[in-house]
Design an enzyme around this catalytic site. Sequence first.
Site, PDB file in Angstrom:
ATOM      1  N   GLU A  64      51.286   1.595 -40.591  1.00  0.00           N
ATOM      2  CA  GLU A  64      51.162   3.015 -40.250  1.00  0.00           C
ATOM      3  C   GLU A  64      52.230   3.846 -40.954  1.00  0.00           C
ATOM      4  O   GLU A  64      51.973   4.991 -41.339  1.00  0.00           O
ATOM      5  CB  GLU A  64      51.248   3.200 -38.738  1.00  0.00           C
ATOM      6  CG  GLU A  64      50.120   2.541 -37.956  1.00  0.00           C
ATOM      7  CD  GLU A  64      48.747   3.095 -38.308  1.00  0.00           C
ATOM      8  OE1 GLU A  64      48.667   4.249 -38.781  1.00  0.00           O
ATOM      9  OE2 GLU A  64      47.756   2.366 -38.125  1.00  0.00           O
ATOM     10  N   HIS A 114      46.422   9.875 -44.990  1.00  0.00           N
ATOM     11  CA  HIS A 114      46.851   8.753 -44.151  1.00  0.00           C
ATOM     12  C   HIS A 114      45.795   7.646 -44.161  1.00  0.00           C
ATOM     13  O   HIS A 114      46.110   6.476 -44.406  1.00  0.00           O
ATOM     14  CB  HIS A 114      47.092   9.254 -42.720  1.00  0.00           C
ATOM     15  CG  HIS A 114      47.421   8.186 -41.732  1.00  0.00           C
ATOM     16  ND1 HIS A 114      48.713   7.895 -41.339  1.00  0.00           N
ATOM     17  CD2 HIS A 114      46.621   7.335 -41.037  1.00  0.00           C
ATOM     18  CE1 HIS A 114      48.694   6.909 -40.458  1.00  0.00           C
ATOM     19  NE2 HIS A 114      47.430   6.554 -40.254  1.00  0.00           N
ATOM     20  N   GLU A 115      44.543   8.018 -43.878  1.00  0.00           N
ATOM     21  CA  GLU A 115      43.485   7.006 -43.830  1.00  0.00           C
ATOM     22  C   GLU A 115      43.224   6.404 -45.205  1.00  0.00           C
ATOM     23  O   GLU A 115      42.988   5.198 -45.336  1.00  0.00           O
ATOM     24  CB  GLU A 115      42.200   7.606 -43.247  1.00  0.00           C
ATOM     25  CG  GLU A 115      42.329   8.138 -41.829  1.00  0.00           C
ATOM     26  CD  GLU A 115      42.934   7.138 -40.857  1.00  0.00           C
ATOM     27  OE1 GLU A 115      42.801   5.915 -41.083  1.00  0.00           O
ATOM     28  OE2 GLU A 115      43.553   7.569 -39.870  1.00  0.00           O
ATOM     29  N   ASP A 130      51.558   6.964 -43.291  1.00  0.00           N
ATOM     30  CA  ASP A 130      52.154   8.281 -43.038  1.00  0.00           C
ATOM     31  C   ASP A 130      52.819   8.832 -44.292  1.00  0.00           C
ATOM     32  O   ASP A 130      52.630   9.996 -44.659  1.00  0.00           O
ATOM     33  CB  ASP A 130      53.189   8.184 -41.910  1.00  0.00           C
ATOM     34  CG  ASP A 130      52.556   8.135 -40.530  1.00  0.00           C
ATOM     35  OD1 ASP A 130      51.360   8.450 -40.409  1.00  0.00           O
ATOM     36  OD2 ASP A 130      53.270   7.783 -39.571  1.00  0.00           O
ATOM     37  N   HIS A 187      45.720   3.775 -45.979  1.00  0.00           N
ATOM     38  CA  HIS A 187      45.525   2.512 -45.264  1.00  0.00           C
ATOM     39  C   HIS A 187      44.796   1.477 -46.118  1.00  0.00           C
ATOM     40  O   HIS A 187      44.945   0.266 -45.896  1.00  0.00           O
ATOM     41  CB  HIS A 187      44.739   2.741 -43.970  1.00  0.00           C
ATOM     42  CG  HIS A 187      45.609   3.002 -42.786  1.00  0.00           C
ATOM     43  ND1 HIS A 187      46.659   2.172 -42.435  1.00  0.00           N
ATOM     44  CD2 HIS A 187      45.581   3.987 -41.846  1.00  0.00           C
ATOM     45  CE1 HIS A 187      47.243   2.639 -41.342  1.00  0.00           C
ATOM     46  NE2 HIS A 187      46.619   3.740 -40.973  1.00  0.00           N
TER      47      HIS A 187
END
Length: 770
Positions: A667, A607-608, A671, A611
Site C-alpha cells: 500500500e 494508487h490502483e 500511495d 498496485h
Amino acid sequence: MRGVWPPPVSALLSALGMSTYKRATLDEEDLVDSLSEGDAYPNGLQVNFHSPRSGQRCWAARTQVEKRLVVLVVLLAAGLVACLAALGIQYQTRSPSVCLSEACVSVTSSILSSMDPTVDPCHDFFSYACGGWIKANPVPDGHSRWGTFSNLWEHNQAIIKHLLENSTASVSEAERKAQVYYRACMNETRIEELRAKPLMELIERLGGWNITGPWAKDNFQDTLQVVTAHYRTSPFFSVYVSADSKNSNSNVIQVDQSGLGLPSRDYYLNKTENEKVLTGYLNYMVQLGKLLGGGDEEAIRPQMQQILDFETALANITIPQEKRRDEELIYHKVTAAELQTLAPAINWLPFLNTIFYPVEINESEPIVVYDKEYLEQISTLINTTDRCLLNNYMIWNLVRKTSSFLDQRFQDADEKFMEVMYGTKKTCLPRWKFCVSDTENNLGFALGPMFVKATFAEDSKSIATEIILEIKKAFEESLSTLKWMDEETRKSAKEKADAIYNMIGYPNFIMDPKELDKVFNDYTAVPDLYFENAMRFFNFSWRVTADQLRKAPNRDQWSMTPPMVNAYYSPTKNEIVFPAGILQAPFYTRSSPKALNFGGIGVVVGHELTHAFDDQGREYDKDGNLRPWWKNSSVEAFKRQTECMVEQYSNYSVNGEPVNGRHTLGENIADNGGLKAAYRAYQNWVKKNGAEHSLPTLGLTNNQLFFLGFAQVWCSVRTPESSHEGLITDPHSPSRFRVIGSLSNSKEFSEHFRCPPGSPMNPPHKCEVW
C-alpha cells in the site's frame, strides 16, 4: 471502456461480493467497525449500526452545551460562506485569474474549514491540511473511526435508504428481493417476537451445542461440511473458488488458513498488551451462550474458555501476514489425494464432494494451498483435540456469524464488546443504517441499478476513462526514466500497464432487468423473517461459489458493488475497478479545479495502477499469471528500492506503537506511486490546457492546491483501540502517514511549499520505487 457483460450465473460470485480472489484496495474495506475482519461478520456486515430502538433519541440525548455548539458551528459556516461570496463580488473585476464561481467559493470554504493554518506545512503537513477538520469532527457515537470515506458512505447510505423504502412498479424482481430483505431487517417487532428461537432451532438441527444443551451428535465431518457450505463459516481453514494465480484462465479450489474470532493472531499471542480485549471477548462469548439458553454462567464460562484457548492454539500456528507477501513462495498446487496425505484429519474427498455438489471431485482434483505447514499443524491439532470441544468451536463460529440477525439483546452484547474492542462509544444510530449496510453487503448488485440511476451521470464513465488514460500515460513516462530497471523488464512492464483493464461505475449487466433477475433467480427473500433471509443468502452464495469451479473466470466480474466508497486492483485479471460510490466529492467533482480532481480521484487511479507493480502485483504478468517475468537484476534492484520504504514507514508510530513497514509495503508503494503519477498527469494537463484560475483567499498556487487536496482526502480520526487494531491488521498505513510518508518523498512537494532541506517534510534521503 469495453463492454461489461458477465454471464448471469458466473457473474454472481462477484456480484454478491463473495469472490475471494486477491485484490488490493484503496482503503480499509470496513467503513465502520466489525467484530472481525473475516470470519465473524463476513461480507463486511457491521454490527454497530443497530439502534437500541430509535435514532430519534440522538438529538434529545445531547446536552444543552452540545446543542448550542452545533448551532454555533452552523452559523459560523454560513458566515464564512457569506464572507467568501462578498469577497467574490468585491474582487470580481480586479483578479480575473481567481475563480469566483459559486462552486469555487464553496470548495474554498470547505478547504479552509479543514485546514489549520497555524501549523507549519513543512513540519507536519497532515495537521496543516486536516487540523481544522479533526477539531470539528470527533469520532461520532457508534463509530471507532471517522473520515472522508465514512462521510461519503453515510451520504450513499441515505440514498440507498430512500430507494429501498420507495418501491416503484418498474423495478426488477432482483431489486424487489433487496427491498423485501431490507424490510424484514427493519421489522424489529417480528425480530423481537422471535428472540433467539431461529438460531436455537438451527443449532438443534446441527445436533446441539454442549454449551446450551445436550450434544447428541458426535459427527465432526458432517458438522464441518454443513457449517462450511450452508452458512459460509470457515472454522480451521477457508475453502473457496478463485482464479488460479498461475493459470488465470481457469478457476481452482483454494484452501487457506482461517478460524480466528478476533481480527489478528496478535490479540491472542500478545496477552499482556491485549488483556482487556481477551477478557471482553470471553465475556462476550459467555453472554451469547447465556442468551441462547446456556443457563448457568459457571457452566458456560469454562467451556468458552476452552474455545478461546483453542483459538489461541490456532493463532500460534497461523502465519503472520507480513510473511505471506511473496506469493511465489506460498503458492502450492496439490491434488486432492496429496491434500489427504498432508492433512489427514479431514476426509477431504467426502468433504469436497459434499460442499461442491453436484460437481464431482476425485483424487486428481487440483487444489491450491497457501501454507502447507499450517494445514499439517491444523490436522494435528484437530486429531489431538477433544471432539466435544471441536463441535463447540464450530458452533461458536456459526453463533459469531449469525447472532447479529437476532433480537436487541444480541445487539447490546455486540455493542458492549465493540466498546472494548474498538473503543466504540454508545450508539444512537438508527436501525435503518444497520439494515442498509447489511442489504448492500449481501444484495448490493440487486439494488445497484437503483443507486446508479439515482446518482451516476452516464458521461461520468467517459470522464473517468479520460482521467485513467492521463494517469496511465504519466505512469509510463515515469517508468521510462527509472534508472534501476533493465530495458527488457521495462518493456514488459509497459506492456502490462497498457494491458490494464478499466472498470468504471458499474457492470453493464445490472442495468438489464432480465440478466439481473437471472443472477438472483435462485435466491428468495421472505417477508418478516430476517434471520431466515440471511441464512438463505449464505446458502445461496455458497452454491454460486461451487458453480464457478468448472467455469472460466470472467474478466468482467466485479468484486465491489456500485455504492462502495473504495476501489481495487485485481492481479489475476490485471484490472482496476472504480465503483460509482467513489466517483463523487471529495474525490471528484466536475466543477472543482483540476488540481483538486487530480489530487483526489487522480491519486486514487494512480494508487490502483501502481498496485500492478507493488511487491505482490509485480509478480503477475500482463495476463494475470504468477510467474517470474522480471530479470534477476531488476528484481534485486526493486528489493533494494522497497527496503527504503520498509525502513521509512517502520519508523512511524501511533500512540507509541510502530507501523509495520513490511506488512504495509504494498500500500505504501501504491500511495507513493499514485501521488507521483497524478502530479505528473496534472502537469501534463496544464501544459496542454494552460494554467487554471486559482481559488480565492487561500493564498496557494494550484500546484500547492494539488497536494492539499490529496492530503484532505485522508482527514480522519480514530479511537486508540481502533488505531491499535489498524496497526496489526490493516495493510494500509494510518492516514497521517499515508500523507506524510508520500509527501516527504516528493521533491516537487518540497519545492512548491519551499520546505527547507532537513525539515520534517523534506528529509535529505527520499524513497522512490516508481
